[in-house]
Design an enzyme around this catalytic site. Structure first.
Site, PDB file in Angstrom:
ATOM      1  N   ARG A 154      -9.209   1.046   9.173  1.00 31.46           N
ATOM      2  CA  ARG A 154      -8.714  -0.243   9.587  1.00 31.46           C
ATOM      3  C   ARG A 154      -9.966  -1.103  10.404  1.00 31.46           C
ATOM      4  O   ARG A 154      -9.383  -2.352  10.773  1.00 31.46           O
ATOM      5  CB  ARG A 154      -7.451  -0.358  10.425  1.00 31.46           C
ATOM      6  CG  ARG A 154      -6.277  -0.766   9.595  1.00 31.46           C
ATOM      7  CD  ARG A 154      -5.189  -0.697  10.529  1.00 31.46           C
ATOM      8  NE  ARG A 154      -3.980  -1.300   9.997  1.00 31.46           N
ATOM      9  CZ  ARG A 154      -2.730  -0.894   9.685  1.00 31.46           C
ATOM     10  NH1 ARG A 154      -3.071   0.429   9.212  1.00 31.46           N
ATOM     11  NH2 ARG A 154      -1.802  -1.474   9.369  1.00 31.46           N
ATOM     12  N   ARG A 158      12.206  -6.966   4.168  1.00 23.86           N
ATOM     13  CA  ARG A 158      12.453  -5.527   4.131  1.00 23.86           C
ATOM     14  C   ARG A 158      13.222  -5.402   5.613  1.00 23.86           C
ATOM     15  O   ARG A 158      14.005  -4.343   5.488  1.00 23.86           O
ATOM     16  CB  ARG A 158      11.022  -5.015   4.447  1.00 23.86           C
ATOM     17  CG  ARG A 158      10.825  -3.230   4.644  1.00 23.86           C
ATOM     18  CD  ARG A 158       9.400  -2.912   4.590  1.00 23.86           C
ATOM     19  NE  ARG A 158       8.548  -3.157   5.639  1.00 23.86           N
ATOM     20  CZ  ARG A 158       7.299  -2.897   5.732  1.00 23.86           C
ATOM     21  NH1 ARG A 158       6.640  -2.557   4.263  1.00 23.86           N
ATOM     22  NH2 ARG A 158       6.517  -3.105   6.850  1.00 23.86           N
ATOM     23  N   LYS A 165       0.820  -1.251   0.081  1.00 25.43           N
ATOM     24  CA  LYS A 165      -0.023  -0.059   0.006  1.00 25.43           C
ATOM     25  C   LYS A 165       0.737   1.243  -0.012  1.00 25.43           C
ATOM     26  O   LYS A 165       0.586   2.270  -0.617  1.00 25.43           O
ATOM     27  CB  LYS A 165      -0.979   0.147   1.164  1.00 25.43           C
ATOM     28  CG  LYS A 165      -1.878  -1.029   1.433  1.00 25.43           C
ATOM     29  CD  LYS A 165      -2.726  -0.997   2.452  1.00 25.43           C
ATOM     30  CE  LYS A 165      -2.216  -0.916   3.949  1.00 25.43           C
ATOM     31  NZ  LYS A 165      -1.813  -2.375   4.315  1.00 25.43           N
ATOM     32  N   ARG A 171      11.995  -1.295  11.691  1.00 21.53           N
ATOM     33  CA  ARG A 171      10.621  -1.051  12.525  1.00 21.53           C
ATOM     34  C   ARG A 171      10.387  -2.117  13.478  1.00 21.53           C
ATOM     35  O   ARG A 171      10.740  -3.303  13.133  1.00 21.53           O
ATOM     36  CB  ARG A 171       9.502  -1.184  11.582  1.00 21.53           C
ATOM     37  CG  ARG A 171       8.934  -0.063  10.739  1.00 21.53           C
ATOM     38  CD  ARG A 171       8.149   0.000   9.647  1.00 21.53           C
ATOM     39  NE  ARG A 171       6.801  -0.716  10.417  1.00 21.53           N
ATOM     40  CZ  ARG A 171       5.706  -0.843   9.501  1.00 21.53           C
ATOM     41  NH1 ARG A 171       5.576  -0.132   8.299  1.00 21.53           N
ATOM     42  NH2 ARG A 171       4.609  -1.347  10.039  1.00 21.53           N
ATOM     43  N   ARG A 196       0.012  -8.627  13.538  1.00 21.53           N
ATOM     44  CA  ARG A 196      -0.677  -7.851  12.511  1.00 21.53           C
ATOM     45  C   ARG A 196      -1.547  -8.453  11.750  1.00 21.53           C
ATOM     46  O   ARG A 196      -2.513  -7.704  11.208  1.00 21.53           O
ATOM     47  CB  ARG A 196       0.560  -7.132  11.930  1.00 21.53           C
ATOM     48  CG  ARG A 196       1.208  -6.058  12.635  1.00 21.53           C
ATOM     49  CD  ARG A 196       2.497  -5.757  12.258  1.00 21.53           C
ATOM     50  NE  ARG A 196       2.827  -5.076  10.814  1.00 21.53           N
ATOM     51  CZ  ARG A 196       4.110  -5.177  10.234  1.00 21.53           C
ATOM     52  NH1 ARG A 196       5.118  -5.598  10.754  1.00 21.53           N
ATOM     53  NH2 ARG A 196       4.038  -4.385   9.006  1.00 21.53           N
TER      54      ARG A 196
HETATM   55  P1  ADP Z   1       1.288  -2.178   8.096  1.00 18.97           P
HETATM   56  O1  ADP Z   1       0.310  -1.874   7.014  1.00 18.97           O
HETATM   57  O2  ADP Z   1       2.628  -2.748   7.104  1.00 18.97           O
HETATM   58  O3  ADP Z   1       0.988  -3.007   9.229  1.00 18.97           O
HETATM   59  P2  ADP Z   1       1.168   0.640   9.045  1.00 18.97           P
HETATM   60  O4  ADP Z   1       2.426   1.569   9.028  1.00 18.97           O
HETATM   61  O5  ADP Z   1      -0.005   0.897   8.274  1.00 18.97           O
HETATM   62  O6  ADP Z   1       1.840  -0.831   8.767  1.00 18.97           O
HETATM   63  O7  ADP Z   1       0.859   0.516  10.612  1.00 18.97           O
HETATM   64  C1  ADP Z   1       1.680   0.110  11.605  1.00 18.97           C
HETATM   65  C2  ADP Z   1       0.938   0.132  12.851  1.00 18.97           C
HETATM   66  O8  ADP Z   1       0.445   1.309  13.125  1.00 18.97           O
HETATM   67  C3  ADP Z   1      -0.096  -1.175  12.831  1.00 18.97           C
HETATM   68  O9  ADP Z   1       0.101  -2.432  12.975  1.00 18.97           O
HETATM   69  C4  ADP Z   1      -0.906  -0.395  14.063  1.00 18.97           C
HETATM   70  O10 ADP Z   1      -0.397  -0.723  15.312  1.00 18.97           O
HETATM   71  C5  ADP Z   1      -0.864   1.086  13.904  1.00 18.97           C
HETATM   72  N1  ADP Z   1      -1.809   1.704  13.154  1.00 18.97           N
HETATM   73  C6  ADP Z   1      -1.798   2.237  11.770  1.00 18.97           C
HETATM   74  N2  ADP Z   1      -2.945   2.449  11.332  1.00 18.97           N
HETATM   75  C7  ADP Z   1      -3.988   2.093  12.209  1.00 18.97           C
HETATM   76  C8  ADP Z   1      -5.406   2.427  12.162  1.00 18.97           C
HETATM   77  N3  ADP Z   1      -5.915   2.900  11.315  1.00 18.97           N
HETATM   78  N4  ADP Z   1      -6.072   1.996  13.266  1.00 18.97           N
HETATM   79  C9  ADP Z   1      -5.312   1.318  14.325  1.00 18.97           C
HETATM   80  N5  ADP Z   1      -4.105   1.290  14.329  1.00 18.97           N
HETATM   81  C10 ADP Z   1      -3.301   1.644  13.281  1.00 18.97           C
END
Ligand code: ADP
Length: 204
Positions: A96, A135, A22, A147, A158
């Site tokens: 999400r 990664r 994404k 990360r 996740r």
């Molecule tokens: P990825 O899609 O690779 O898991 P992101 O960078 O989108 O990584 O998100 C990393 C973390 O940030 C998630 O695992 C969560 O803890 C938090 N997070 C990000 N966006 C949201 C969201 N919309 N709602 C709740 N938690 C979020």
């Protein structure tokens, strides 16, 4: 519908599990179409790095791979949507949960905007694990920070969070007639082309 290309734009959600690409695809849309990427993951990592109170509160939750509360992420998105007259947003990693999807709908309505497309990127789970572990290894080899949630244990959580709380959004947007799916397993340019076509035809 306007035909003025300068005012034509689209607000788009990118949906899909962690590691699906994404962020990479959002960046390409930013470069090629001048859209504005809103990544809640990036915003939360910035908050963490800045050492703010909220950042401190979310750091552990994120490292574990759990979702941060709806309240926090909805607040972050609200700030961006109400504090700018930009349009052409790419929502990357938001919504999400169903509660976040409802909040986004209300916020877009409040700011006089529409949701023009929801694009689901599809890949096999095994590829996700390889991509994320890869990664982390690449970052480590290049001496860059890894990360905190790019490890096998957090990744499992996740993915579980994704299937439990986020994947119901696929049916939710499908029922609204807004969902389009793109195969996320080809090469990056090919996938970008597919996304670009959807965005172009979703422009209002
Ligand atoms: P990825 O899609 O690779 O898991 P992101 O960078 O989108 O990584 O998100 C990393 C973390 O940030 C998630 O695992 C969560 O803890 C938090 N997070 C990000 N966006 C949201 C969201 N919309 N709602 C709740 N938690 C979020």
């Amino acid at each position: 519908m306007t035909t003025d290309t300068l005012t034509r734009t689209a607000n788009v959600i990118l949906l899909g599990p962690p590691g699906v690409g994404k962020g990479t695809q959002a960046q390409i849309l930013v470069e090629n179409r001048g859209m504005v990427q809103l990544s809640t993951g990036d915003m939360l990592r910035e908050a963490k790095d800045s050492g703010s109170e909220m950042g401190k509160r979310v750091a552990e939750v994120m490292a574990r791979g759990d979702l941060v509360t709806d309240e926090i992420v909805i607040g972050l998105i609200e700030e961006k949507l109400t504090g700018s007259d930009a349009a052409g947003f790419i929502f990357d990693g938001f919504p999400r949960t169903l509660a976040q999807a409802d909040a986004l709908e209300a916020l877009l309505k409040k700011t006089g905007q529409s949701l023009d497309a929801v694009i689901e990127l599809q890949v096999d789970d095994e590829i996700l694990v390889d991509r994320i572990v890869g990664r982390a290894e690449q970052a480590k080899a290049a001496g860059q920070p890894v990360r905190a949630d790019d490890n096998a244990e957090s990744l499992k959580i996740r993915l579980m969070e994704y299937y439990k709380k986020t994947s119901p959004l696929i049916g939710y947007y499908h029922a609204k007639g807004a969902l389009q799916s793109v195969n996320g397993m080809g090469d990056i340019d090919e996938i970008a082309q597919g996304l670009n076509d959807i965005v172009a035809s979703a422009m209002t």
